[in-house]
Design a protein around this motif. Structure first.
Motif, PDB file in Angstrom:
ATOM      1  N   PHE A 119      79.856 105.632  81.086  1.00 16.60           N
ATOM      2  CA  PHE A 119      79.147 105.846  82.345  1.00 16.60           C
ATOM      3  C   PHE A 119      77.650 106.113  82.169  1.00 16.60           C
ATOM      4  CE2 PHE A 119      83.348 107.605  84.246  1.00 16.60           C
ATOM      5  CZ  PHE A 119      83.761 106.332  84.594  1.00 16.60           C
ATOM      6  N   ALA A 120      77.098 105.823  80.996  1.00 13.55           N
ATOM      7  CA  ALA A 120      75.697 106.169  80.712  1.00 13.55           C
ATOM      8  C   ALA A 120      74.732 105.546  81.721  1.00 13.55           C
ATOM      9  CB  ALA A 120      75.325 105.746  79.300  1.00 13.55           C
ATOM     10  N   ALA A 121      74.927 104.269  82.034  1.00 11.85           N
ATOM     11  CA  ALA A 121      74.012 103.596  82.966  1.00 11.85           C
ATOM     12  C   ALA A 121      74.070 104.227  84.351  1.00 11.85           C
ATOM     13  CB  ALA A 121      74.352 102.108  83.052  1.00 11.85           C
ATOM     14  N   LEU A 122      75.222 104.757  84.722  1.00 13.17           N
ATOM     15  CA  LEU A 122      75.392 105.383  86.026  1.00 13.17           C
ATOM     16  C   LEU A 122      74.601 106.686  86.097  1.00 13.17           C
ATOM     17  CD1 LEU A 122      77.729 103.327  85.675  1.00 13.17           C
ATOM     18  CD2 LEU A 122      79.194 104.917  86.923  1.00 13.17           C
ATOM     19  N   GLY A 123      74.667 107.462  85.012  1.00 15.10           N
ATOM     20  CA  GLY A 123      73.921 108.711  84.966  1.00 15.10           C
ATOM     21  C   GLY A 123      72.430 108.489  85.062  1.00 15.10           C
ATOM     22  N   VAL A 124      71.941 107.481  84.357  1.00 15.49           N
ATOM     23  CA  VAL A 124      70.508 107.158  84.392  1.00 15.49           C
ATOM     24  C   VAL A 124      70.086 106.741  85.799  1.00 15.49           C
ATOM     25  CG1 VAL A 124      68.751 105.550  83.563  1.00 15.49           C
ATOM     26  CG2 VAL A 124      70.363 106.572  81.950  1.00 15.49           C
ATOM     27  N   ALA A 125      70.903 105.920  86.460  1.00 14.09           N
ATOM     28  CA  ALA A 125      70.579 105.464  87.820  1.00 14.09           C
ATOM     29  C   ALA A 125      70.506 106.632  88.792  1.00 14.09           C
ATOM     30  CB  ALA A 125      71.603 104.436  88.283  1.00 14.09           C
ATOM     31  N   ILE A 126      71.442 107.576  88.668  1.00 11.10           N
ATOM     32  CA  ILE A 126      71.438 108.755  89.539  1.00 11.10           C
ATOM     33  C   ILE A 126      70.155 109.560  89.338  1.00 11.10           C
ATOM     34  CG2 ILE A 126      72.521 111.019  89.891  1.00 11.10           C
ATOM     35  CD1 ILE A 126      75.234 109.560  89.299  1.00 11.10           C
ATOM     36  N   VAL A 183      76.897 117.049  94.267  1.00 16.33           N
ATOM     37  CA  VAL A 183      77.620 116.040  93.488  1.00 16.33           C
ATOM     38  C   VAL A 183      77.126 114.660  93.925  1.00 16.33           C
ATOM     39  CG1 VAL A 183      79.882 115.091  92.914  1.00 16.33           C
ATOM     40  CG2 VAL A 183      79.625 117.546  93.309  1.00 16.33           C
ATOM     41  N   PRO A 184      76.452 113.910  93.018  1.00 14.66           N
ATOM     42  CA  PRO A 184      75.855 112.634  93.397  1.00 14.66           C
ATOM     43  C   PRO A 184      76.739 111.423  93.102  1.00 14.66           C
ATOM     44  CG  PRO A 184      75.054 113.250  91.265  1.00 14.66           C
ATOM     45  CD  PRO A 184      76.051 114.308  91.663  1.00 14.66           C
ATOM     46  N   ASN A 185      77.979 111.672  92.684  1.00 19.22           N
ATOM     47  CA  ASN A 185      78.898 110.540  92.506  1.00 19.22           C
ATOM     48  C   ASN A 185      80.365 110.958  92.544  1.00 19.22           C
ATOM     49  OD1 ASN A 185      79.250 107.545  91.798  1.00 19.22           O
ATOM     50  ND2 ASN A 185      80.567 108.577  90.337  1.00 19.22           N
ATOM     51  N   ALA A 186      80.817 111.740  91.594  1.00 18.18           N
ATOM     52  CA  ALA A 186      82.250 111.993  91.410  1.00 18.18           C
ATOM     53  C   ALA A 186      82.956 112.236  92.734  1.00 18.18           C
ATOM     54  CB  ALA A 186      82.451 113.184  90.480  1.00 18.18           C
ATOM     55  N   GLY A 187      84.003 111.453  92.974  1.00 18.35           N
ATOM     56  CA  GLY A 187      84.661 111.479  94.272  1.00 18.35           C
ATOM     57  C   GLY A 187      85.902 112.337  94.346  1.00 18.35           C
ATOM     58  N   ALA A 188      86.139 113.193  93.345  1.00 19.65           N
ATOM     59  CA  ALA A 188      87.371 113.994  93.324  1.00 19.65           C
ATOM     60  C   ALA A 188      87.631 114.616  94.692  1.00 19.65           C
ATOM     61  CB  ALA A 188      87.259 115.078  92.254  1.00 19.65           C
ATOM     62  N   ASP A 189      88.777 114.298  95.264  1.00 15.14           N
ATOM     63  CA  ASP A 189      89.091 114.765  96.612  1.00 15.14           C
ATOM     64  C   ASP A 189      89.039 116.287  96.719  1.00 15.14           C
ATOM     65  OD1 ASP A 189      89.470 112.131  97.318  1.00 15.14           O
ATOM     66  OD2 ASP A 189      91.660 112.221  97.340  1.00 15.14           O
ATOM     67  N   ALA A 190      89.404 116.986  95.638  1.00 16.64           N
ATOM     68  CA  ALA A 190      89.470 118.447  95.681  1.00 16.64           C
ATOM     69  C   ALA A 190      88.113 119.091  95.900  1.00 16.64           C
ATOM     70  CB  ALA A 190      90.085 118.983  94.391  1.00 16.64           C
ATOM     71  N   ILE A 191      87.032 118.409  95.511  1.00 21.31           N
ATOM     72  CA  ILE A 191      85.693 119.003  95.629  1.00 21.31           C
ATOM     73  C   ILE A 191      85.348 119.290  97.083  1.00 21.31           C
ATOM     74  CG2 ILE A 191      83.223 118.533  95.322  1.00 21.31           C
ATOM     75  CD1 ILE A 191      83.983 117.095  92.707  1.00 21.31           C
ATOM     76  N   THR A 192      85.753 118.401  97.976  1.00 20.02           N
ATOM     77  CA  THR A 192      85.585 118.669  99.401  1.00 20.02           C
ATOM     78  C   THR A 192      86.952 118.891 100.050  1.00 20.02           C
ATOM     79  OG1 THR A 192      85.403 116.266  99.723  1.00 20.02           O
ATOM     80  CG2 THR A 192      83.360 117.536  99.695  1.00 20.02           C
ATOM     81  N   GLY A 193      87.923 119.294  99.224  1.00 17.43           N
ATOM     82  CA  GLY A 193      89.255 119.680  99.672  1.00 17.43           C
ATOM     83  C   GLY A 193      89.477 121.135  99.291  1.00 17.43           C
ATOM     84  N   GLN A 237      66.919  96.627  89.409  1.00 20.93           N
ATOM     85  CA  GLN A 237      67.406  96.629  90.773  1.00 20.93           C
ATOM     86  C   GLN A 237      68.302  97.851  90.981  1.00 20.93           C
ATOM     87  OE1 GLN A 237      66.587  94.631  93.423  1.00 20.93           O
ATOM     88  NE2 GLN A 237      65.022  93.911  91.979  1.00 20.93           N
ATOM     89  N   PRO A 238      68.140  98.574  92.070  1.00 20.84           N
ATOM     90  CA  PRO A 238      68.960  99.763  92.299  1.00 20.84           C
ATOM     91  C   PRO A 238      70.391  99.411  92.665  1.00 20.84           C
ATOM     92  CG  PRO A 238      67.625  99.328  94.222  1.00 20.84           C
ATOM     93  CD  PRO A 238      67.196  98.332  93.173  1.00 20.84           C
ATOM     94  N   ASP A 239      71.277 100.368  92.458  1.00 22.68           N
ATOM     95  CA  ASP A 239      72.678 100.216  92.845  1.00 22.68           C
ATOM     96  C   ASP A 239      73.108 101.456  93.614  1.00 22.68           C
ATOM     97  OD1 ASP A 239      72.975 102.189  90.883  1.00 22.68           O
ATOM     98  OD2 ASP A 239      73.597 100.760  89.351  1.00 22.68           O
ATOM     99  N   VAL A 240      74.394 101.560  93.896  1.00 24.72           N
ATOM    100  CA  VAL A 240      74.885 102.673  94.702  1.00 24.72           C
ATOM    101  C   VAL A 240      74.628 104.013  94.019  1.00 24.72           C
ATOM    102  CG1 VAL A 240      77.253 102.682  93.779  1.00 24.72           C
ATOM    103  CG2 VAL A 240      76.825 103.447  96.141  1.00 24.72           C
ATOM    104  N   TYR A 241      74.631 104.039  92.696  1.00 23.63           N
ATOM    105  CA  TYR A 241      74.418 105.293  91.973  1.00 23.63           C
ATOM    106  C   TYR A 241      72.990 105.799  92.179  1.00 23.63           C
ATOM    107  CZ  TYR A 241      78.621 103.342  89.988  1.00 23.63           C
ATOM    108  OH  TYR A 241      79.862 102.781  89.858  1.00 23.63           O
ATOM    109  N   ALA A 242      72.029 104.884  92.162  1.00 23.16           N
ATOM    110  CA  ALA A 242      70.640 105.250  92.436  1.00 23.16           C
ATOM    111  C   ALA A 242      70.496 105.778  93.858  1.00 23.16           C
ATOM    112  CB  ALA A 242      69.726 104.048  92.211  1.00 23.16           C
ATOM    113  N   VAL A 243      71.180 105.144  94.810  1.00 30.22           N
ATOM    114  CA  VAL A 243      71.142 105.590  96.204  1.00 30.22           C
ATOM    115  C   VAL A 243      71.691 107.007  96.332  1.00 30.22           C
ATOM    116  CG1 VAL A 243      72.094 105.191  98.517  1.00 30.22           C
ATOM    117  CG2 VAL A 243      71.270 103.264  97.160  1.00 30.22           C
ATOM    118  N   GLN A 244      72.795 107.276  95.660  1.00 31.53           N
ATOM    119  CA  GLN A 244      73.426 108.596  95.741  1.00 31.53           C
ATOM    120  C   GLN A 244      72.538 109.673  95.116  1.00 31.53           C
ATOM    121  OE1 GLN A 244      78.000 106.804  95.676  1.00 31.53           O
ATOM    122  NE2 GLN A 244      77.131 107.640  93.807  1.00 31.53           N
ATOM    123  N   GLY A 245      71.830 109.333  94.032  1.00 33.98           N
ATOM    124  CA  GLY A 245      70.881 110.271  93.452  1.00 33.98           C
ATOM    125  C   GLY A 245      69.715 110.534  94.393  1.00 33.98           C
TER     126      GLY A 245
END
Length: 390
Positions: free
Chosen positions: A43-50, A125-135, A301-309
Motif C-alpha cells: 500500500f506504499a503508493a496509497l500512503g504517499v497519495a494521501i 482516518v483518510p482511507n481505512a474503511g473498517a466498519d467498526a471505526i464508525t460503528g 495524476q491524483p486518485d481517490v487516495y489523494a482526494v481523501q487526504g
C-alpha cells in the motif's frame, strides 16, 4: 525604539509568561499532525497519495490551518496490525501530536482508533474503511474522510442486481476490509434478487490467485465481485485477463481495484466496472482545480487516495477555523467538524452522526487509463453505522 521602551516590552513579555497569560500570537505555536501511513509494501503508493493530498490543501491555505502553522511527523505503519498500537502510542506520547491521520489498512486503523479513544486524541482516518471505526468504536474524537467498507460494496451489489446478474462469487483478501466489503456487496446484491454462491479468499497480502481462479472457472457464476487494492489489485487483474475468464464471467469490484493501478494494469483492466465515491472525469469545478494543482505539484495524476487526504485536511481546517486554532477547545472543534459541508473534489459531502461521509457513489468503467463516470450508482449513501453509540 528607545532603550527604556525596549526594556518595558521585555518586562511585559516576561510578566505574561510568568503569569501564564500569552498573547494570541504567542499562543499560536505549531500544530503537530502525525501521519501514520504505509510508506513501504503493498500500500506504499496509497500512503504517499494521501500525504500528498493533505499537504496540498495545507499549502493552498499558506501552510496554516486555523491560523496554526502545521508541523508534520511521519511513521511508516508497514500495514502491520501487530505494530500498530506501539506506533500510534509513539505519535501520541513521544511526539505529542495534536491529531493523528491514518491509515490505509483496516486492521491498523482499528488499533489507531483504540489508542485515540484511550488518549482522547483527535483521529482522522483518510482511507481505512473498517466498519467498526464508525460503528462500535465510534467516538467524538474520531472522524473519517473516506468511506466505510460497506458503502462501495453495497453500491456494487445494488448495481449488479439492477443489471439482472443472478449469481456471483466473491473473492478477496481474508482481513477486515475484504470481509466487510463482501458483506456490503452481498446485502445490496441479494436484496435485489441475486445470489452469492461462494465466498473465496486468501491471506493478506498474498497474490497467488491461480487456484482460486480455477475454482471460479468451475463454479461458472455470472459475475465475480472482488476487493483488492494496490499491488495486489494489479496482479489480480493481470492474472484474471491471462486466464481468459472475462469472456464468460463479468469481473466487478469496489473501485480500489482500478484506482491508482490503471497504469500498471494496462489493457488487462479494459472495461472493468467498479463503484466508488470518486471518478477520474468528474466535471465539478473543485475537482478540475484540484487535479490541475495536484498534477502540477507532484507530476502525477491524483486518485481517490489523494482526494481523501485532501479532504482530511479540509475537515481539520473547518474545525480549527471555528475555534481559531485552539485545538484544546475540543467541543467546539468537534461540533464544527460535524457540521461542516466539505466541498470535495468527489462532490460535496456531509458527515453522518457517526462521523462517516454521506456521499454519492459512482459506477465507473475503465476506458483507456481513466475510471470513467458512467452513472451515479447510489446517491447520498450513508453507512448504517451499526453498533455506534454516539
Amino acid at each position: 525604539m528607545t532603550p527604556c521602551f525596549t526594556r518595558t516590552l521585555a518586562a511585559t513579555a516576561l510578566l505574561s509568561i510568568a503569569s501564564g497569560v500569552l498573547s494570541p500570537a504567542q499562543a499560536q505555536d505549531k500544530l503537530k499532525v502525525g501521519f501514520m501511513l504505509p510508506y513501504t509494501g503493498t500500500f506504499a503508493a496509497l500512503g504517499v497519495a494521501i500525504e500528498n493530498g493533505f499537504r496540498q490543501y495545507v499549502d493552498e491555505q499558506g501552510g496554516k490551518l486555523g491560523g496554526r502553522t502545521i508541523e508534520f511527523v511521519k511513521v511508516d505503519d508497514e500495514s502491520d496490525p501487530s505494530k500498530a498500537a506501539d506506533n500510534a502510542n509513539k505519535l501520541v506520547k513521544r511526539d505529542n501530536v495534536d491529531v493523528m491521520v491514518g491509515t490505509v489498512h483496516s486492521g491498523v486503523a482499528m488499533a489507531m482508533a483504540k489508542v485515540a479513544k484511550d488518549n482522547n486524541t483527535l483521529l482522522i482516518v483518510p482511507n481505512a474503511g473498517a466498519d467498526a471505526i464508525t460503528g462500535p468504536l465510534c467516538a467524538p474524537n474520531i472522524f473519517r474522510s473516506s468511506f466505510s467498507n460497506w458503502q462501495p460494496g453495497y453500491a456494487m451489489g445494488k448495481v449488479a442486481a439492477d443489471k439482472k446478474i443472478k449469481t456471483a462469487v466473491t473473492l478477496t483478501w481474508k482481513y477486515a476490509a475484504g470481509d466487510e466489503s463482501v458483506k456490503g456487496f452481498k446485502e445490496g446484491f441479494e436484496a435485489g434478487g441475486g445470489k452469492v454462491v461462494k465466498e473465496l479468499n486468501l491471506p493478506f497480502p498474498g497474490v497467488e490467485f491461480q487456484a482460486l481462479l480455477t475454482e471460479v472457472a468451475a463454479l461458472k457464476p455470472d459475475a465475480v465481485y472482488v476487493f483488492f487494492a494496490g499491488g495486489g489489485a494489479v496482479k489480480f487483474v493481470k492474472d484474471w485477463a491471462a486466464a481468459g475468464l472475462g469472456n464468460s464471467i463479468k469481473l466487478i469490484g469496489a473501485g480500489f481495484l482500478t484506482d491508482g493501478t490503471l497504469e500498471a494494469q494496462g489493457d488487462a483492466a479494459k472495461g472493468l466496472l467498479t463503484t466508488l465515491h470518486y471518478a477520474d472525469d468528474l466535471t465539478n469545478p473543485k475537482d478540475k482545480a484540484f487535479r490541475l494543482q495536484y498534477a502540477k505539484t507532484y507530476k502525477l495524476q491524483p486518485d481517490v487516495y489523494a482526494v481523501q487526504g485532501y479532504d482530511a485536511a479540509q475537515m481539520l481546517g473547518a474545525g480549527l477555523a471555528a475555534v481559531k486554532g485552539d485545538v484544546k477547545n475540543r467541543d467546539g472543534l468537534v461540533k464544527a467538524m460535524e457540521a461542516a459541508r466539505i466541498d470535495s473534489p468527489r462532490g460535496p459531502f456531509t458527515l453522518s452522526k457517526a462521523h462517516n461521509p454521506v456521499q454519492d457513489f459512482y459506477l465507473r468503467e475503465v476506458t483507456g487509463k481513466v475510471n470513467r463516470n458512467v452513472a451515479i450508482a447510489v446517491k447520498g449513501l450513508a453507512d448504517p453505522a451499526r453498533g455506534c453509540k454516539l
